[in-house]
Design a protein around this motif. Structure first.
Motif, PDB file in Angstrom:
ATOM      1  N   THR A 110     116.476  14.312  22.961  1.00  0.00           N
ATOM      2  CA  THR A 110     116.008  14.772  21.642  1.00  0.00           C
ATOM      3  C   THR A 110     117.003  14.295  20.594  1.00  0.00           C
ATOM      4  N   ASP A 111     116.647  14.424  19.324  1.00  0.00           N
ATOM      5  CA  ASP A 111     117.541  14.061  18.231  1.00  0.00           C
ATOM      6  C   ASP A 111     117.965  12.591  18.334  1.00  0.00           C
ATOM      7  N   LEU A 112     116.967  11.705  18.269  1.00  0.00           N
ATOM      8  CA  LEU A 112     117.258  10.272  18.277  1.00  0.00           C
ATOM      9  C   LEU A 112     116.281   9.585  17.321  1.00  0.00           C
ATOM     10  N   GLY A 115     126.982  17.531  17.781  1.00  0.00           N
ATOM     11  CA  GLY A 115     127.569  18.495  16.857  1.00  0.00           C
ATOM     12  C   GLY A 115     126.664  18.953  15.734  1.00  0.00           C
ATOM     13  N   HIS A 116     125.394  19.156  15.996  1.00  0.00           N
ATOM     14  CA  HIS A 116     124.519  19.801  15.009  1.00  0.00           C
ATOM     15  C   HIS A 116     124.321  21.255  15.411  1.00  0.00           C
ATOM     16  N   ALA A 117     124.216  22.116  14.382  1.00  0.00           N
ATOM     17  CA  ALA A 117     124.237  23.559  14.631  1.00  0.00           C
ATOM     18  C   ALA A 117     123.150  24.017  15.597  1.00  0.00           C
ATOM     19  N   ASP A 118     121.968  23.383  15.560  1.00  0.00           N
ATOM     20  CA  ASP A 118     120.897  23.847  16.455  1.00  0.00           C
ATOM     21  C   ASP A 118     121.203  23.537  17.921  1.00  0.00           C
ATOM     22  N   HIS A 119     122.307  22.811  18.174  1.00  0.00           N
ATOM     23  CA  HIS A 119     122.712  22.488  19.553  1.00  0.00           C
ATOM     24  C   HIS A 119     124.101  23.035  19.902  1.00  0.00           C
ATOM     25  N   CYS A 120     124.954  23.185  18.886  1.00  0.00           N
ATOM     26  CA  CYS A 120     126.346  23.545  19.210  1.00  0.00           C
ATOM     27  C   CYS A 120     126.839  24.821  18.520  1.00  0.00           C
TER      28      CYS A 120
HETATM   29 ZN   LIG Z   1     120.696  16.639  15.714  1.00  0.00          ZN
END
Ligand SMILES: [Zn+2]
Ligand SMILES: [Zn+2]
Length: 296
Positions: free
Chosen positions: A138-140, A57-62
Motif C-alpha cells: 500500500t502507499d505507492l 513514517g506516515h501517521a496512519d502506519h506509525c
Molecule cells: Zn503513506
C-alpha cells in the motif's frame, strides 16, 4: 499461516500474520489497547502481538509505534527513515531493517521492497516457515518491477486501490493534495492496481484491495475495475474497508484445501452483487458525500 486485516486506510492500518503461536503485526495505526480489544472482538486467542514491523513514517502506519516498542515492550522493526520519524526514546525493543534485505521475525521471513511514495516506503512479502506467503503493498505511487517479482509464490495479495482517477479529479481535495495523491510518489489508483492484477502469478488465490480512499473511491468502482482485470482467472476478490475484520487461512501449497478466504457470507454476497452490477466507471456522477462512505 493466518492473516487478519483489522484496519486499512488513511484512518489507520493494521494487519496480523500468525503462525506457530507467533503473531506478527504490520503497522501501528491503532494503539496496543485498541488492538487488544479488536482481537478480543474477533475471538482471537491472544491480545498482544509478538513483534511489529512498521512500513513507513506516515501517521496512519506509525502513529503508535512508540507505544508498542516502549509502552508494551514489543520488538519493533523499522527502517532508518521511519526511525527518524518515530524517534524512539530507547533502542531497547527497536530493531533496524534495510529495505534491500530480507530479515527473519519469529517463524517468518520478511522480504521488503522499496516502493515510490513521498517518504521511504516498502511493500512486504511475509512467508511462514511452512511455505505460505502473503504480500502487502500500500502507499505507492507506481508499481516498480521488483514488486512484480516479489509476488512470486504468494497466495494472498493485499494491494492498494486507493482512488479512482475521475473521483479524485472531481472530489473535494485541494489541487496540491490531488497532485500529491495522484502523483508518482502518491497512492495507487484503481487502474494501476488493475494493471498489476492482470499479470499476477498463478499462485495468487485471493486478492484484497487495500487503503481505499473514503473520499476519492467507492468499493464497487474499485472492485469492478479489479474484477475486469482478473476475469480470465479464478481468484477470490475482496475490498478492505477502514475498520475491517477479515481473516484468511493460508495452507501450504500442495496440501488439500488451498487458501480459505473470508467466510463472511454477507460480505461475499455484497461483493458479488457489486461485481455483477454493470460498470459505471465511465459515467460517474459528481460525488454525493453521503454516498462516499464505504458501505461494504
Ligand atoms: Zn503513506
Ligand atoms: Zn497510508
Amino acid at each position: 499461516m493466518r492473516v487478519r486485516i483489522l484496519a486499512s486506510g488513511s484512518g489507520g492500518n493494521l494487519s496480523l500474520y500468525e503462525h506457530d503461536g507467533f503473531a506478527l503485526l504490520v503497522d501501528a495505526g491503532v494503539d496496543p489497547g485498541g488492538l487488544a480489544s479488536r482481537l478480543r472482538s474477533v475471538g482471537a486467542d491472544y491480545t498482544r502481538p509478538d513483534a511489529l514491523v512498521v512500513t513507513h513514517g506516515h501517521a496512519d502506519h506509525c502513529a503508535h509505534a512508540r507505544a508498542y516498542a516502549e509502552g508494551a515492550g514489543i520488538p519493533t522493526y523499522m527502517t532508518d527513515a521511519t526511525m527518524r520519524v518515530v524517534r524512539p526514546a530507547s533502542a531497547r525493543h527497536v530493531f533496524r531493517y534495510s529495505a534491500k534485505e530480507p530479515f527473519r521475525v519469529g517463524p517468518f521471513e520478511v522480504r521488503p521492497c522499496a516502493v515510490p511514495h513521498d517518504v521511504p516506503q516498502v511493500a512486504l512479502r511475509i512467508e511462514s516457515d511452512d511455505g505460505c506467503a502473503a504480500l502487502i503493498a500500500t502507499d505507492l505511487g507506481e508499481v516498480p518491477a521488483e514488486l512484480r517479482a516479489l509476488l512470486a509464490g504468494v497466495q494472498l495479495a493485499m494491494i492498494e486501490s486507493n482512488h479512482d482517477k475521475h473521483l479524485l479529479e472531481i472530489g473535494p481535495y485541494p489541487r496540491f493534495l490531488k497532485r500529491r495523491v495522484g502523483g508518482p510518489r502518491g497512492h495507487l489508483n484503481n487502474d494501476q492496481c488493475a494493471e498489476l492484477l492482470r499479470n499476477l502469478p498463478a499462485s495468487v488465490e485471493t486478492v484484497v484491495l487495500m487503503h481505499l480512499s473514503e473520499k476519492n473511491n467507492r468499493p464497487e468502482v474499485a472492485l469492478d475495475c479489479a474484477a475486469e482485470a482478473l476475469s480470465d482467472r479464478s481468484t477470490t476478490l475482496l475490498a478492505a474497508k477502514q475498520y475491517d475484520r477479515q481473516l484468511f487461512d493460508l495452507v501450504p501449497r500442495g496440501r488439500e484445501g488451498a487458501t480459505l478466504a473470508a467466510p463472511d457470507v454477507a460480505r461475499v454476497e455484497a461483493i458479488a452483487r457489486a461485481i455483477a452490477a454493470p460498470s459505471k466507471r465511465r459515467a460517474i456522477e459528481p460525488p454525493n458525500p453521503a454516498q462516499l462512505a464505504l458501505k461494504l
